[in-house]
Design an enzyme around this catalytic site. Structure first.
Site, PDB file in Angstrom:
ATOM      1  N   ARG A1003      23.328 -73.981 -53.283  1.00 39.30           N
ATOM      2  CA  ARG A1003      23.541 -75.097 -54.202  1.00 39.30           C
ATOM      3  C   ARG A1003      23.551 -74.570 -55.632  1.00 39.30           C
ATOM      4  NH1 ARG A1003      19.396 -79.407 -53.118  1.00 39.30           N
ATOM      5  NH2 ARG A1003      20.697 -79.823 -51.297  1.00 39.30           N
ATOM      6  N   ARG A1072      14.926 -80.339 -60.365  1.00 35.40           N
ATOM      7  CA  ARG A1072      16.233 -79.915 -59.849  1.00 35.40           C
ATOM      8  C   ARG A1072      17.350 -80.249 -60.835  1.00 35.40           C
ATOM      9  NH1 ARG A1072      15.941 -80.910 -53.299  1.00 35.40           N
ATOM     10  NH2 ARG A1072      13.957 -79.818 -52.951  1.00 35.40           N
ATOM     11  N   LYS A1137       9.511 -81.866 -54.716  1.00 35.50           N
ATOM     12  CA  LYS A1137      10.678 -81.836 -55.597  1.00 35.50           C
ATOM     13  C   LYS A1137      10.559 -82.895 -56.682  1.00 35.50           C
ATOM     14  CE  LYS A1137      13.048 -84.503 -52.031  1.00 35.50           C
ATOM     15  NZ  LYS A1137      14.118 -84.462 -51.013  1.00 35.50           N
ATOM     16  N   CYS A1365      22.761 -79.442 -41.493  1.00 35.19           N
ATOM     17  CA  CYS A1365      21.444 -79.873 -41.961  1.00 35.19           C
ATOM     18  C   CYS A1365      20.444 -79.888 -40.806  1.00 35.19           C
ATOM     19  CB  CYS A1365      21.531 -81.256 -42.601  1.00 35.19           C
ATOM     20  SG  CYS A1365      19.925 -81.871 -43.164  1.00 35.19           S
ATOM     21  N   CYS A1404      19.559 -88.843 -41.631  1.00 33.41           N
ATOM     22  CA  CYS A1404      18.116 -88.927 -41.416  1.00 33.41           C
ATOM     23  C   CYS A1404      17.548 -89.844 -42.483  1.00 33.41           C
ATOM     24  CB  CYS A1404      17.479 -87.539 -41.466  1.00 33.41           C
ATOM     25  SG  CYS A1404      17.305 -86.889 -43.152  1.00 33.41           S
ATOM     26  N   CYS A1408      19.294 -88.575 -48.943  1.00 33.43           N
ATOM     27  CA  CYS A1408      20.059 -87.776 -49.900  1.00 33.43           C
ATOM     28  C   CYS A1408      21.232 -88.532 -50.519  1.00 33.43           C
ATOM     29  CB  CYS A1408      20.571 -86.503 -49.224  1.00 33.43           C
ATOM     30  SG  CYS A1408      19.252 -85.342 -48.810  1.00 33.43           S
TER      31      CYS A1408
END
Length: 1494
Positions: A1003, A1072, A1137, A1365, A1404, A1408
């Site tokens: 990423r 991030r 995070k 993933c 899931c 995201c």
């Protein structure tokens, strides 16, 4: 009976002993029930009803697959005396009729054979009319050809066909148009008493007697010699001109037909004729036709419109063919005739019935007048309302001095077949406007690529349709013959050009002479031949009238350009290369290209030898010699397919391109095709390569390997040809890849050796031996197993621990004590690393556990499947394993232990109660005080990593595996790198004893989502060289690369940093990528907030030098100083995070409330000046299914800060989370829980105490949406911005949609920037006015300007999920577009096509794609199963709520359709869908995160 096909099937059932139905799909296949024909459906219902035929018997019905050579069965049944019917349903005739010719000839030329074959004629979709080409190919078989159109005619003539066949003993082919538009509103069904009047018992008895007797050839009824049109009576003594002479037997046969027609009229009142005359019998202009098109002409003639001066002859019985019978209907004054046929002339210039008519007029015994002008005419694409004018134009042509004799009604859709129509327009594809339209859905990608690459030069010699995949319309010989004729024609054209150039008596302008000479030099070059050809055409058009010698060239201008000649075949051609005709093409040396599409899924390959796929045409061709060969797979490498097609066409000689497109049936999704392709390529079953003999002549390597794995047979060929060693010398890195898979691909150690090593390691320990086996998907069961192993060692127990599938099952009976730790996957399934073990244990009766003690601890979630009936799935693997071991004689150490995620401490609650009992049962609980090692936490891992170094550098050097160790994979996240494996390949690689297909996701941080064109080009190149070829734009405005192999990681990171981007802190427990609203129309404001995003990103970045040491060899990015200290983060960094977003009202496209920290830009009243930011804290999307302690949350308002305070505020908010965030439970470690545990007031006070000042109150603002502004917008600085739609942010080239190539070309000329949007789309930004036309042209060329999508699709978003993933429970990115397509059919039907509704999907519950703020959200629960959430705020201001759980696709559509329909009818003005479902009570509004589950 709503279809002609069902009418024919009904009559066949009523008058036959046996009915065959020929279906394109195997009756035993899963696809059959989805593709059942109308005929089969009708007959099956009759059988279910036990319906009797007119003989008071049940008719036997047999469904035969086209592969089964059905007409061979027909012959065997007919000669036994059965009355047999055959039904060939719609979309089947192209597959079966041509191969049936030998069988039909045999049937027709045998003894009396009463057989009727009912054929539903397929439509030519290019011309929108039925195509009789294949039926006409049967005209010399000796069968009667009888045509009907519409339901009533089909019903009636089906019965007449059977009566005729029984009375004459001749087989009848009854072909009919399956279009009920030719029918009246009311149809008269045939009752049994009418049927019995025509199917007379006396005729049946006579037929069977004739069949049983031995009759000489000249005593039989009417055989093919009678029915053929090849012989013409020329002896006047045989003409019945009033004298007592012999009559033509064909006329006698047609008299029998007429008698049956009259008999039928007497019973029903409906009269039919073999040949029907319509119009004025004194007219001089006649149309002779057969088929459904005659209906339009008949209406015009009888209606006195346009064609009142014409007459028409409609042929209903085409065979037998009698010239005398024909002339009985023709006016003697005829001088112009058009023979109009519904066929496609493929290999000959003239059509079948035209040849019959011309031959008839040559017979002077029947026609003594002046010969009329006769023209052949075919249907092109036409409009019904203009057909009269078209025909008038055609007849005017016949009155000209040099009339064309080969005509087309409407637009000519054929090219290269010698046709010179009045309209003269062509398109370059054989007989089709577009071959893609009629092609099978999953085959279209290759056809699209052919069209994309070769455009108007493309010529496909055989047409593929949805009905003939695997059984193409013609064999290779057929297409080969077409192409040979085409090549010969172009050679003749070149000879004609040569003669003109050499002929000094012909006066040509010097420029034209020079151009023609140059064309002759370059006629075999695609580009040059077109270039010089176009120039020559310009000159010829200017002087052709004054220079007759140019007529031949002028009439064939289309032959200047070198065509791209292709045959398209299927894997059926590979079963017998010699017999299929492929050999003839390969050995011919001709410049012909073959694309062979293999559709066999990898998982259904030949079981006996899975390494071999039929006969390998590629190896056959390579062994032959000068043949270009490529093996490609579009769902593996689009670029490789592109190169192969271009190289194949350029190669001067035969070319074979083997194309992989695996699928089970037409209903398969692209996901299925993708998975099967990956399996085939990864295992070497379908290697990707190119073999170009032309390179060898240049001294270059002719073989190019485009995949990692190669088949043993192919390697043997390369060894023999001494190519492999040369290849390895050129590319040493492939030496291992040629025999192994990803990385060095060493097979796993033999299980017995592993067991021996464990025993040696533990040999010094005392206590009872213990084997601990685990089945684990998410690591929990494995973690417990390893804790048990440590506990055992601490107690002196000789313990080993491994996955269940890693243990050699044959040794299981030697174990004395076994403990199992097994979790629950999916709907009560064993996890992936335990399935083979369970498969063996559950099915065997030969293993005894009588000498073994065992214990089982299961992990599950009692509420994961909340319906009462689904409780059976809870801990199902653990329960089943326990019961099975007992059944096999095992001795339980203690009762089954169960861990439930719903307990206070999750599965730990049950485990902590169960574990002490285990040690007691083993007799080791009193072996002294045991001090167990404390479980290592993630903070321990970070603290011990030496500022994120760990052993990453050492792991990169380990070539024995494609993976890094588990601890290092947690550290690499801080470096922007996730270790993944391709889950599509897990099972197959496991079966082959290979490690997982490991690769890495990288990423790239892009603060604010803004990058330069140079950076875009760099990322594009990196994705091609080191990743899977695609570039992913994430939901957080970052770039993402997938499929990077370990050996390429360092190079990839270095190249990213070289373009002044980096990956540091793109993941991990740090701040991030900082998101920022692109907001191009508020240019001045965006510049300020963008600069803030960059400043904030730099300020909160980790300062460790580990990143540079590991990846850049101490080369520093952008001059930052090397430090081995973290002034903000400390050695343990953050608890979890941390995400920041900056929004610029009125757009909330960043979903600012969904982040840990949000800044909302506050401007003056004119949006000219940025004043400061409202600050929000505590947002976050992640949660765990059925764990109500976890939930999504929207951020709370913290206050307002000034511009110069913003960075400081961000730092202090993050530091409070660093110091107070939960470091013991990662599921409770985000800032949202820190605030909820203490309160927002406490948090504000803590932040302000560190700031040293108080924040102001939040200021007023307004959000209106969270979507992107698509299309062109002009900024306040006068520059333009174009926001394009990129579905789910995946940038790659697709067949017909070369997006990646287009963006590459734009980046080469663009001087502004590329902005990644928070919704995964892309803005080409800061385009000057003068540069806008160039950008628009490129956008249009590469189809990037298309915004004609539904509001639903434009507002959709999905995370990556499967296959890479590791957390995904279901599909997302690959599936959402398919689901949206099905929802679109609903919204278009109810009038919501343009309504913007946010719809998001994740694989899931971690969120995201920010699903919990969407108006409609799908969150993966298990493969194919989703929880559905409704009621999110349209501009991201409200969380949604669970509406239904555990829904599959059909249930999702069923639930949403009525809600959407009601919304369309009852919504208030301006009311959004999310607001509507709350107002109408479908869900309650979610007021805060803690309220989410209520």
């Amino acid at each position: 009976m709503n279809f002609p096909e069902s009418a024919a099937a009904s009559v066949a059932y009523a008058v036959s002993n046996l009915v065959y139905v020929i279906e394109p799909n195997n009756p035993k296949s899963s696809a059959f029930k989805h593709s059942i024909s109308v005929s089969t459906d009708t007959l099956i219902k009759y059988k279910e009803q036990a319906k009797k035929n007119v003989f008071d018997e049940e008719t036997e019905v047999e469904i035969i697959h086209t592969n089964a050579d059905p007409f061979s069965n027909l012959y065997a049944s007919v000669v036994k005396g059965s009355l047999v019917s055959v039904i060939i349903p719609l979309n089947t005739s192209k597959t079966i009729l041509i191969p049936a010719i030998p069988h039909l000839y045999k049937i027709a030329n045998n003894r009396s054979t009463s057989t009727v074959i009912h054929v539903a004629v397929d439509r030519n979709h290019a011309n929108n009319i039925e195509d009789y080409t294949d039926v006409m190919a049967l005209r010399q078989t000796g069968c009667v050809l009888l045509h009907s159109s519409g339901i009533q005619e089909t019903w009636d003539l089906s019965l007449i066909a059977h009566a005729l066949s029984i009375k004459t003993g001749v087989p009848v082919i009854h072909f009919f148009d399956n279009d009920d538009n030719n029918s009246s509103n009311t149809n008269n069904y045939l009752e049994n008493d009418v049927i019995k009047k025509l199917i007379e018992e006396a005729d049946i008895i006579k037929y069977k007697e004739t069949l049983a007797s031995t009759i000489k050839q000249n005593e039989r009824y009417f055989r093919s010699i009678v029915l053929s049109s090849d012989e013409h009576i020329t002896d006047e003594s045989k003409i019945n001109g009033g004298s007592n002479v012999m009559e033509n037997p064909k006329d006698n046969f047609l008299s029998t037909v007429d008698k049956i027609f009259i008999q039928f009229k007497n019973e029903t009142g409906r009269l039919y004729k073999s040949i029907e005359f319509i119009g004025d019998d004194k007219s001089d202009s006649l149309i002779i036709t057969l088929g459904s098109g005659s209906r339009h002409i008949k209406e015009l003639i009888q209606g006195g419109k346009n064609l009142q001066n014409f007459s028409m002859v409609k042929i209903r019985v085409y065979r037998p063919w009698s010239e005398k019978y024909l002339f009985d209907f023709l006016p003697k004054e005829i001088n112009k005739i058009i023979v109009l046929e519904q066929v496609v002339a493929r290999t000959t210039k003239w059509t079948p019935m035209y040849l019959d008519i011309v031959a008839a007029f040559q017979n002077h015994l029947y026609w003594t007048n002046k010969l009329p002008i006769i023209a052949s005419c075919q249907y092109g694409t036409f409009k019904i309302e203009s057909i009269g004018l078209e025909i008038n134009t055609l007849f005017q042509n016949l009155s000209s001095s040099e009339p064309h004799r080969n005509l087309v009604i409407g637009h000519n859709t054929q090219k290269g077949n010698g046709t010179n129509g009045i309209n003269g327009s062509t398109n370059g594809i054989n007989g089709k406007i577009n071959p893609i339209d009629n092609a099978p859905t999953l085959e279209k990608p290759y056809l699209k690529m052919l069209l994309e690459v070769f455009k108007d030069r493309l010529f496909i010699a055989n047409v593929t349709s949805k009905t003939n995949v695997g059984h193409l319309e013609s064999t290779p010989e057929f297409g080969f013959g077409v192409l040979l004729a085409k090549l010969q024609k172009r050679d003749e054209f070149a000879n004609a050009v040569t003669q003109i150039v050499k002929n000094t008596s012909v006066s040509l302008p010097e420029p034209l002479l020079k151009t023609l000479s140059q064309w002759l030099l370059y006629k075999d070059d695609a580009d040059q031949s077109k270039k010089f050809g176009n120039t020559a055409i310009e000159y010829i058009n200017k002087i052709k009238k004054s220079n007759p010698s140019l007529t031949i060239i002028n009439n064939q201008q289309n032959l200047f350009a070198k065509p791209a000649n292709w045959l398209i075949g299927s894997d059926s051609w590979a079963y017998d290369i010699g017999a299929s005709g492929v050999h003839h093409v390969i050995s011919s040396g001709k410049d012909i290209n073959i694309l062979i599409i293999d559709s066999q899924p990898y998982t259904t390959r030949t079981a006996a030898d899975p390494e071999k796929r039929k006969k390998d045409i590629g190896l056959y061709a390579m062994n032959y010699g000068d043949v270009y060969v490529a093996s490609v797979a579009i769902y593996s490498s689009y670029t490789q397919v592109l190169h192969a097609l271009m190289e194949a066409e350029k190669y001067k000689g035969p070319s074979i391109v083997l194309a992989y497109l695996p699928y089970y049936n037409e209903e398969d999704t692209t996901i299925t095709v993708l998975k099967e392709t990956k399996l085939a390529v990864d295992t070497g079953y379908w290697p990707l390569y190119r073999w170009n003999p032309a390179l060898e002549k240049e001294g270059k390597e002719p073989f190019t390997l485009d995949s990692e794995r190669i088949k043993s047979e192919l390697q043997s060929f390369l060894d023999r040809e001494n190519q492999l060693s040369q290849l390895v010398n050129t590319r040493p890195e492939l030496s291992e890849a040629l025999t192994n898979s990803l990385e060095s691909e060493v097979k796993l150690r033999q299980k017995s050796l592993a067991k021996s090593a464990y025993e040696k390691l533990l040999g010094g320990l005392s206590g009872p031996p213990l084997l601990i086996l685990f089945g684990s998907d998410n690591g929990n069961a494995e973690g417990l197993a390893k804790r048990l192993q440590k506990g055992a060692k601490a107690r002196g127990v000789n313990a080993r621990c491994m996955a269940m599938d890693d243990y050699p099952i044959e040794d299981i009976i030697t174990e004395k004590n076994i403990v199992f730790s097994v979790c629950t996957a999916g709907q009560g399934e064993f996890p992936q690393n335990a399935r083979e073990f369970w498969k063996t244990i559950s099915s065997t009766t030969e293993i005894s556990f009588s000498d073994t003690q065992f214990a089982v601890f299961g992990l599950g979630d009692s509420k994961y499947w909340p319906r009462e009936e689904d409780i059976i799935y809870y801990n199902k693997p653990g329960k089943e394993l326990f019961s099975r071991l007992e059944l096999l004689g095992g001795n339980k150490l203690l009762d089954l232990g169960l861990g439930d995620d719903q307990d206070e401490d999750g599965y730990e609650t049950g485990f902590q109660a169960w574990e002490p009992q285990l040690w007691k049962a083993l007799g080791v609980e009193l072996l002294g005080t045991v001090v167990e090692e404390r479980k290592k936490t993630d903070d321990d891992m970070k603290d011990e990593s030496n500022f994120l170094r760990g052993t990453i550098a050492e792991g990169l050097e380990d070539t024995s595996t494609g993976a890094l160790c588990e601890r290092d994979t947690k550290l690499t996240k801080f470096h922007g790198i996730y270790q993944q494996d391709d889950r599509d390949l897990r099972d197959e690689r496991k079966a082959q004893k290979l490690e997982k297909a490991y690769s890495f996701m990288v990423r790239v941080r892009v603060p604010g989502g803004v990058s330069t064109p140079k950076q875009w080009l760099a990322m594009d190149e990196i994705s091609e060289k080191h990743a899977n070829g695609s570039l992913k734009m994430t939901t957080r405005q970052a770039y993402q690369l997938h499929g990077v192999l370990k050996r390429n990681l360092r190079t990839t990171i270095r190249e990213i940093n070289k373009c002044l981007l980096d990956t540091l802190a793109a993941c991990g427990d740090v701040n991030r990528n900082v998101m920022c609203n692109p907001n191009p129309y508020l240019s001045e404001i965006h510049n300020q907030v963008f600069e803030f995003s960059k400043k904030l990103s730099a300020h909160l970045s980790p300062q460790t030098s580990a990143y540079h040491e590991i990846w850049l060899e101490d080369k520093i990015v952008a001059g930052q100083a090397v430090q081995d200290v973290e002034p903000l983060y400390g050695p343990t960094y953050l608890p979890r995070k941390f995400k920041i977003a900056i929004a610029v009202p009125p757009s909330n496209d960043v979903d600012v409330y969904a982040h840990d920290l949000g800044f909302i830009a506050i401007t003056d009243d004119h949006n000219k000046k940025l004043l400061g930011y409202n600050v929000t804290v505590g947002g976050g999307m992640g949660m765990t299914h059925n764990n109500k302690k976890t939930y999504p949350k929207l951020g709370d308002s913290l206050g307002f800060c000034k511009l110069d305070q913003a960075v400081d505020v961000a730092e202090k908010v993050m530091l409070v989370q660093r110091d107070f965030g939960d470091r013991t439970n990662r599921k409770h470690a985000r800032l949202k829980y820190t605030i909820d545990d203490r309160s927002i007031d406490w948090f504000r006070s803590e932040v302000e105490s560190r700031l040293g000042y108080k924040l102001e109150k939040s200021r007023e603002f307004q959000f209106k949406d969270n979507s992107d502004r698509f299309g062109w917008t002009k900024g306040l600085n006068g520059k333009w911005h174009f926001c394009m739609y990129i579905e789910n942010g995946r940038v790659k080239d697709f067949p017909g949609l070369p997006f990646k190539t287009g963006l590459r070309e734009i980046a080469k000329i663009h001087k502004g920037d590329f902005r990644l949007t928070p919704n995964q789309h892309l803005v080409i930004s800061n385009v000057p006015e003068k540069e806008k036309p160039k950008i628009k042209e490129l956008l249009k060329k590469y189809k990037l300007d298309n915004l004609q999508f539904t509001g639903l699709r434009l507002n959709s978003m999905a995370c990556v999920a499967l296959p890479t993933c590791g957390l995904a429970m279901a599909e997302s990115e690959r599936y959402l577009p398919l689901l949206v397509s099905k929802l679109e059919s609903i919204i278009e039907e109810i009038g919501l096509k343009n309504d913007a509704i946010t719809i998001r999907m994740t694989g899931c519950p971690n969120g995201c794609a920010r699903p919990y703020v969407a108006e409609i959200a799908f969150v993966g629960k298990a493969p194919g199963t989703y929880n559905v959430y409704l009621g999110g705020g349209f501009y991201g201001q409200r969380l949604n709520k669970l509406y239904r759980d555990n829904l599959k696709e059909d249930e999702i559509l069923k639930e949403l359709k009525p809600i959407l329909a009601r919304y369309a009818k009852e919504k208030l003005d301006g009311e959004r869908f999310g607001d509507f479902v709350i107002r109408t009570g479908y869900v309650k509004a979610t007021t805060c995160g803690k309220d989410f589950h209520s």
